[in-house]
Design an enzyme around this catalytic site. Sequence first.
Site, PDB file in Angstrom:
ATOM      1  N   GLU A   1      -3.620  16.510 -38.437  1.00 16.51           N
ATOM      2  CA  GLU A   1      -4.059  17.289 -39.608  1.00 16.51           C
ATOM      3  C   GLU A   1      -2.877  17.894 -40.380  1.00 16.51           C
ATOM      4  OE1 GLU A   1      -7.609  18.004 -40.654  1.00 16.51           O
ATOM      5  OE2 GLU A   1      -6.198  18.191 -42.290  1.00 16.51           O
TER       6      GLU A   1
ATOM      7  N   GLY B   1      -0.424  20.578 -45.152  1.00 19.40           N
ATOM      8  CA  GLY B   1      -0.228  21.750 -44.283  1.00 19.40           C
ATOM      9  C   GLY B   1      -1.495  22.319 -43.694  1.00 19.40           C
TER      10      GLY B   1
ATOM     11  N   LYS C   1       2.090  10.861 -47.642  1.00 20.46           N
ATOM     12  CA  LYS C   1       0.793  11.526 -47.530  1.00 20.46           C
ATOM     13  C   LYS C   1      -0.304  10.682 -48.188  1.00 20.46           C
ATOM     14  CE  LYS C   1       3.005  16.058 -47.326  1.00 20.46           C
ATOM     15  NZ  LYS C   1       3.582  17.155 -48.113  1.00 20.46           N
TER      16      LYS C   1
ATOM     17  N   ARG D   1      17.413  19.889 -29.602  1.00 19.16           N
ATOM     18  CA  ARG D   1      18.739  19.282 -29.453  1.00 19.16           C
ATOM     19  C   ARG D   1      19.779  20.316 -29.049  1.00 19.16           C
ATOM     20  NH1 ARG D   1      20.195  15.402 -34.304  1.00 19.16           N
ATOM     21  NH2 ARG D   1      18.867  16.867 -35.368  1.00 19.16           N
TER      22      ARG D   1
ATOM     23  N   GLY E   1      14.821  29.078 -52.518  1.00 20.83           N
ATOM     24  CA  GLY E   1      14.330  28.556 -51.243  1.00 20.83           C
ATOM     25  C   GLY E   1      13.058  27.730 -51.364  1.00 20.83           C
TER      26      GLY E   1
HETATM   27  N1  HSE Z   1       8.280  19.409 -48.392  1.00 21.19           N
HETATM   28  C1  HSE Z   1       6.861  19.433 -48.475  1.00 21.19           C
HETATM   29  C2  HSE Z   1       6.428  20.122 -49.747  1.00 21.19           C
HETATM   30  C3  HSE Z   1       6.189  20.130 -47.331  1.00 21.19           C
HETATM   31  O1  HSE Z   1       7.241  20.529 -50.571  1.00 21.19           O
HETATM   32  O2  HSE Z   1       5.230  20.228 -49.934  1.00 21.19           O
HETATM   33  C4  HSE Z   1       6.080  19.293 -46.129  1.00 21.19           C
HETATM   34  O3  HSE Z   1       5.399  18.125 -46.366  1.00 21.19           O
END
Ligand code: HSE
Length: 433
Positions: A129, A134, A205, A48, A187
């Site tokens: 995947e 992840g 998920k 963007r 973080g």
């Molecule tokens: N925000 C997600 C987590 C990662 O804390 O696992 C991405 O799905």
Amino acid sequence: MTTGKPIKVAMLGCGTVGTEVARLLREQRHDLAARIGAPVELTGIAVRRPNKHRDAPQELLTTDSAALVESDVDVVVEVIGGIEPARGLLLSALRAGKSVVTANKALLAEHGPELYAAADASGADIYFEAAVAGAIPLLRPLRESLAGDRITRVMGIVNGTTNYILSAMSATGSGYGETLEEASRLGYAEADPTADVDGFDAASKAAILASLAFHTRVTASDVHREGIASVTAADIAAATVLNRTVKLLAICERVTGQDGAEAVSVRVHPAMIPDGHPLASVGGAFNAVFVEADAAGQLMFYGQGAGGAPTASAVLGDLVAVARNKVAGGRGPRESAYAELPVRPMGQASTRYHISLDVADRAGVLSQVAAVFAEHEVSIAAVRQEGRPTDASLVVITHAATDAALRSTVDKIAGLPVVREVVSVMRVEGEES
Ligand code: HSE
């Protein structure tokens, strides 16, 4: 030999994951070309605000994502997230026969069937995947390696933020609010942590995992969802006393009703699991998924569920797979929803409860509490009572019963005059019912 014609790739988005995908494509181009049998050429990156992407290859940046998708590319990699414009862009890519690699769990959990149908119609691939857990290779094992087996259960820690918070609460004894603040400061939690802490991310998920495991269409709205905001330090302490650990679990189960008909139960909620369960030792921001199948038995998948490089690893793996399919002139396995199992409402799910109460310590209290369980046909598995000077702590763990029966039981117990406080109520998973 890398004699094939280049595989042209467009990328939508260039955040933490996209930046890593671009870097890995550049740094590993020779190996990737050798593995695929053709070079991979990144032809454009839609963003963007180009001036916010100083680390990205500047000559590839464009703000016109629709034109990039329509351009002469073979594969579209989507790492922007969210529903629109990702949905429209990916539909237009798939309809044009371009393969898609996406990390977008929310999109797949809500509009997966529409995207899979578009891929089927044009013969394009859609691989995702990176959308669940992840870097962990999980969806391909479910879709391909276990395609000959009958999966009965998938239970996992699929959200790193909440696992970090629950692990920290357990380690420090702190409450939810202060632990979330600390996680944000370090973080580990987003500025707006709603999607994670309220279980939306895990529910998306779970929908994807259940669809693959049970060959059934499951969308996010089919998933019962509870987050971790109501988990208290008292819940964690109660679990610790019983050698259990509190985790936010995504649970996808194949269940058989009294009529013998199969269904699926898909839910996300905090639960106590025994300290000896393989998922109990998964700490910090890690993810892990425990799969049970008739022939394979128990399998465990563990690793980093978020972050730029780990997620990019899964995206690149998918990109190599779809590029290989193109070089071979074919496509990968299609999504299959042939089983069409119904999704059972949460009230009918079979669960166990742990209930911790402060009660008056006098004759007949235990029998009053036990009578409520009996009235709701909930069988008690264990009771532990500890007397204190003026009252008593009573902990009850039930056998499996319907969630509706357990909820009604707890509501009625909370109203008994002899019950001073319901200190903790939590589902129990990962042990015999
Ligand atoms: N925000 C997600 C987590 C990662 O804390 O696992 C991405 O799905």
